[in-house]
Design an enzyme around this catalytic site. Structure first.
Site, PDB file in Angstrom:
ATOM      1  N   CYS A 178      44.898  61.178 127.207  1.00 30.01           N
ATOM      2  CA  CYS A 178      44.750  59.964 126.403  1.00 30.01           C
ATOM      3  C   CYS A 178      46.119  59.496 125.915  1.00 30.01           C
ATOM      4  CB  CYS A 178      43.836  60.254 125.216  1.00 30.01           C
ATOM      5  SG  CYS A 178      43.491  58.816 124.174  1.00 30.01           S
TER       6      CYS A 178
ATOM      7  N   ASP B 272      46.685  58.449 123.055  1.00 30.52           N
ATOM      8  CA  ASP B 272      46.728  58.712 121.612  1.00 30.52           C
ATOM      9  C   ASP B 272      48.048  59.389 121.225  1.00 30.52           C
ATOM     10  OD1 ASP B 272      46.245  59.983 118.978  1.00 30.52           O
ATOM     11  OD2 ASP B 272      44.172  59.356 119.295  1.00 30.52           O
TER      12      ASP B 272
ATOM     13  N   ARG C 147      48.809  61.139 118.814  1.00 34.90           N
ATOM     14  CA  ARG C 147      48.694  62.439 118.135  1.00 34.90           C
ATOM     15  C   ARG C 147      48.588  63.611 119.106  1.00 34.90           C
ATOM     16  NH1 ARG C 147      43.339  61.132 115.016  1.00 34.90           N
ATOM     17  NH2 ARG C 147      42.934  60.301 117.121  1.00 34.90           N
TER      18      ARG C 147
ATOM     19  N   HIS D  25      40.463  64.931 124.012  1.00 38.09           N
ATOM     20  CA  HIS D  25      40.777  65.460 122.683  1.00 38.09           C
ATOM     21  C   HIS D  25      39.746  65.014 121.655  1.00 38.09           C
ATOM     22  CE1 HIS D  25      42.356  61.736 120.707  1.00 38.09           C
ATOM     23  NE2 HIS D  25      42.552  61.376 121.964  1.00 38.09           N
TER      24      HIS D  25
ATOM     25  N   CYS E 283      38.881  61.196 119.224  1.00 38.06           N
ATOM     26  CA  CYS E 283      39.472  60.156 120.066  1.00 38.06           C
ATOM     27  C   CYS E 283      39.048  58.780 119.563  1.00 38.06           C
ATOM     28  CB  CYS E 283      39.027  60.350 121.513  1.00 38.06           C
ATOM     29  SG  CYS E 283      39.638  59.085 122.654  1.00 38.06           S
TER      30      CYS E 283
END
Length: 214
Positions: free
Chosen positions: A42, A44, A46, A103, A106
């Site tokens: 992803c 993302d 983080r 993850h 999400c």
């Protein structure tokens, strides 16, 4: 803008730190790459698979997109970054493993459940992209109707990984490599808050946590 200046400061630390420490490794990488593992993760901010796996430079061939999606081969019309990256990884650099790296928590999965991307007027490109998660989303929503106690967020995060693995097999060059035994497919989910990595067990069909002696 201070955020960009932070990046430049980070480069300076990298140049004086890990780059210098791994200079021999970078000299080798300057001649080319030969990673054995492709990771589809992803976007993302983080979750960085290279950090989670403590991977060395050149070890992973990484493709990142919203919600770590893999469109089915039948949906590819024209150019596709996913199809191109997969084709290059399998037929170009000959990776041995493809890992779909999902993850917990999400944002893309959460928005899909909430219907935030259902209206194409609000963001046509995101809407079109997130349509690829629709089969898994609809199955999870149906299951939640029968059993309201299901954690829809976690269920869809896992179902999305399973759907991605299914879609990977729809690419002829991936299916051929899997059939020949030159490529293996894996699904994993990383929990940001707990630091736990779960791997999809091909025999049981369940996501099992990796044992770590803490």
């Amino acid at each position: 803008m201070p955020a960009f200046e932070d990046l430049i400061d980070g480069y300076r630390r990298f140049r004086l730190g890990s780059y210098r420490e791994q200079r021999e490794r970078y000299d080798q990488l300057a001649q080319g790459q030969s990673p054995k593992i492709m990771v589809i993760a992803c976007s993302d901010s983080r979750v960085d698979p290279t950090r989670v796996f403590d991977a060395s430079p050149g070890q992973l061939f990484v493709l990142r997109n919203i919600a770590n999606l893999v469109p089915p081969y039948s949906a590819i019309s024209g150019q596709s970054s996913v199809a191109a990256a997969l084709e290059y990884a399998v037929t170009g650099i000959h990776v041995h493993h493809i890992v779909i790296f999902g993850h917990a928590r999400c944002g893309g999965v959460s928005a899909a459940l909430a219907g935030d991307f259902d209206n194409p007027v609000a963001g046509k490109h995101v809407h079109a992209w997130m349509e690829f998660i629709a089969p898994a989303r609809d199955a999870v929503k149906a299951a939640c109707q029968l059993s309201p106690d299901i954690d829809a967020q976690r269920a869809l995060e896992l179902a999305n990984i399973r759907l991605g693995l299914e879609n990977l097999r729809s690419y002829p060059f991936v299916a051929d490599a899997v059939a020949k035994g030159t490529v293996k497919l894996h699904g994993v989910l990383f929990d940001i808050a707990e630091g736990v990595l779960k791997i999809l067990d091909a025999k049981t069909g369940q996501f099992e946590p990796v044992k770590v002696d803490l």
